[in-house]
Write an enzyme that holds these catalytic residues in place. Structure first.
Site, PDB file in Angstrom:
ATOM      1  CD  GLU A 174      -3.196  -1.020   2.236  1.00  0.00           C
ATOM      2  OE1 GLU A 174      -4.011  -1.878   2.086  1.00  0.00           O
ATOM      3  OE2 GLU A 174      -3.091  -0.346   3.018  1.00  0.00           O
ATOM      4  CD  GLU A 359      -4.003  -5.668   3.224  1.00  0.00           C
ATOM      5  OE1 GLU A 359      -4.955  -4.823   3.733  1.00  0.00           O
ATOM      6  OE2 GLU A 359      -2.838  -5.813   3.326  1.00  0.00           O
TER       7      GLU A 359
END
Length: 449
Positions: A174, A359
């Site tokens: 991320e 995710e």
């Protein structure tokens, strides 16, 4: 299959034979930073600063995965899951960020990877999930261009040790969180609110990604990917101004990182605000940033309704509360956003590369009662998102896996320990693990027939 509040509506037979079901977790949220000679990271110092985290909570013990990893890997295996997406702590491997490696840290990841393989679990490794060693933070951290070389050296050290047994690897989890959330919004370590710092971090995180890919290729590693997080940006109303605001949000959050890696450019509407603050000659780095990857990972949780804030200061955006059901994080549940990003990544960027949902999950107010934890909202959430995964596969997208965040309730960064994302409940006083209804439902769904 029969549907219901305690049933996950998927069967292995409905998915391609090479499709992987997994769970994801991260080092600082799980391991316990005070164990095994781990160095101090900027999350330790950020959490030690009053007001930065809920109740001043930190990851010094977390779930004590450092000592309890065999039990945790058993939970993955016993649920019938195929893969574990874990991260390695830079501060644990190199306490000073550079120089002498911590033998205890390397030994830990050796044991962890071997433990996965012994249980038939495929290791998906992440090199960085936000725990930057403090000595490097003192040198400017992600603002300093040298971090790309430091990160490549760290990659080489840890992957020389375990890279021969890793099924798949990605350098950085991320990048938006590493750069924008942490250097512009100030919500995560190092807690800055500075547009120049943010612009440099936004570039250097991608440069470090490229250098890490190069380092792993030099070791002969394959199956290397890019993992970015996505939020579906919808205009808060029908105005042109709201549409432009949503597009700018999408550019900052989603397209910046994909464009850099796959198009050797950044979105022009974002550069309009960041260009004065970018590192000199940043354009010359795109050949490194765009090192070829073998797969793309999508982390997806929610959508945001975006409007202009009227400030006139870039990016001049604000979030507006939406009408959809929300998780404990106050995030709207919008599974169509996952379908959108799977399609976008496949169509506009990956061009046939395998895609993983790396995710997806939700926080809910889970409580232990009578030795059990019911979490019907999580089961419903998983069903809704898995339906979009199934639709994408049916449409011909090379979607190869789905990873649930997270295995255990754990340290949720600045929000401390009360936001529960896990398939398994953790009592943070005793550290006892209790599988939730969602874990049992997943086990039933994935069992061999």
């Amino acid at each position: 299959m029969n549907s219901g509040p305690d049933v996950i509506d998927c069967r292995r037979a409905d998915y391609p034979k090479d499709f992987l079901f997994g769970v994801a977790a991260s080092s600082y949220q799980m391991e316990g930073s005070r164990f095994g000679g781990c160095g101090v990271s900027h999350w330790d110092t950020f959490a030690a600063t009053p007001g930065n985290t809920a109740r001043g909570e930190n990851g010094s013990v977390a779930c004590d995965h450092y000592h309890r990893w065999p039990e945790d890997l058993d939970l993955i295996r016993n649920a019938g899951l195929d893969a574990y997406r874990f991260s390695m702590s830079w501060a644990r491997v190199l306490p000073e960020g550079r120089g002498k490696a911590n033998a205890e840290g390397l030994d830990f990841y050796d044991r962890l990877v071997d433990g996965m393989l012994e249980r038939g679990i495929k290791p998906f490794a992440t090199l960085y999930h936000w725990d930057l060693p403090v000595p490097l933070a003192d040198l400017g951290g992600w603002r300093n261009r040298d971090i790309a070389a430091w990160f490549a050296d760290y990659t080489d050290v840890v992957m020389r040790r375990v890279g021969d047994r890793i099924h798949a690897a990605a350098p950085i989890n991320e990048p938006w969180c590493v750069a924008w959330l942490s250097h512009f919004l100030g919500h995560h370590a190092p807690g800055l609110r500075d547009i120049r710092a943010a612009a440099r971090a936004m570039h250097h995180v991608l440069l470090a990604h490229g250098r890490s890919i190069q380092a792993m290729r030099a070791l002969g590693m394959e199956n290397l990917g890019l993992v970015t997080n996505f939020e579906y940006a919808a205009p808060a109303d029908d105005s042109r101004e709201a549409a432009e605001a949503a597009r700018l949000y999408d550019g900052i959050y989603n397209r910046w990182f994909l464009d850099g890696v796959f198009k050797k450019s950044y979105p022009e509407e974002v550069l309009a605000g960041l260009r004065p603050h970018m590192p000199e000659g940043y354009e010359r780095d795109f050949d490194i940033i765009a090192e070829p990857v073998d797969w793309v990972g999508i982390n997806y949780y929610t959508r945001k309704l975006i409007a202009p804030d009227g400030s006139g200061q870039f990016p001049a955006l604000k979030e507006v509360e939406g009408p959809l059901p929300k998780t404990l994080m106050d995030w709207e549940i919008y599974p169509d956003g996952l379908a959108f990003f799977i399609d976008r990544v496949h169509r506009d960027y990956a061009k046939g590369l395998p895609i993983y949902v790396t995710e997806n999950g939700m926080a809910s107010a889970d409580r232990l009662a009578g030795g059990a934890v019911g979490d019907p909202a999580r089961i419903d959430f998983l069903n809704q998102h898995l339906a979009r995964v199934r639709q994408a596969i049916d449409a011909g997208v090379p979607l190869k896996g789905y990873f649930i965040w997270s295995l255990l309730d754990n340290y949720e960064w600045a929000l401390g320990y009360e936001k529960s994302f896990g398939l398994v409940h953790v009592d943070f006083d005793t550290l006892q693990r209790t599988p939730k209804a969602s874990w049992h439902a997943l086990k039933e769904a994935l069992r061999s027939e």
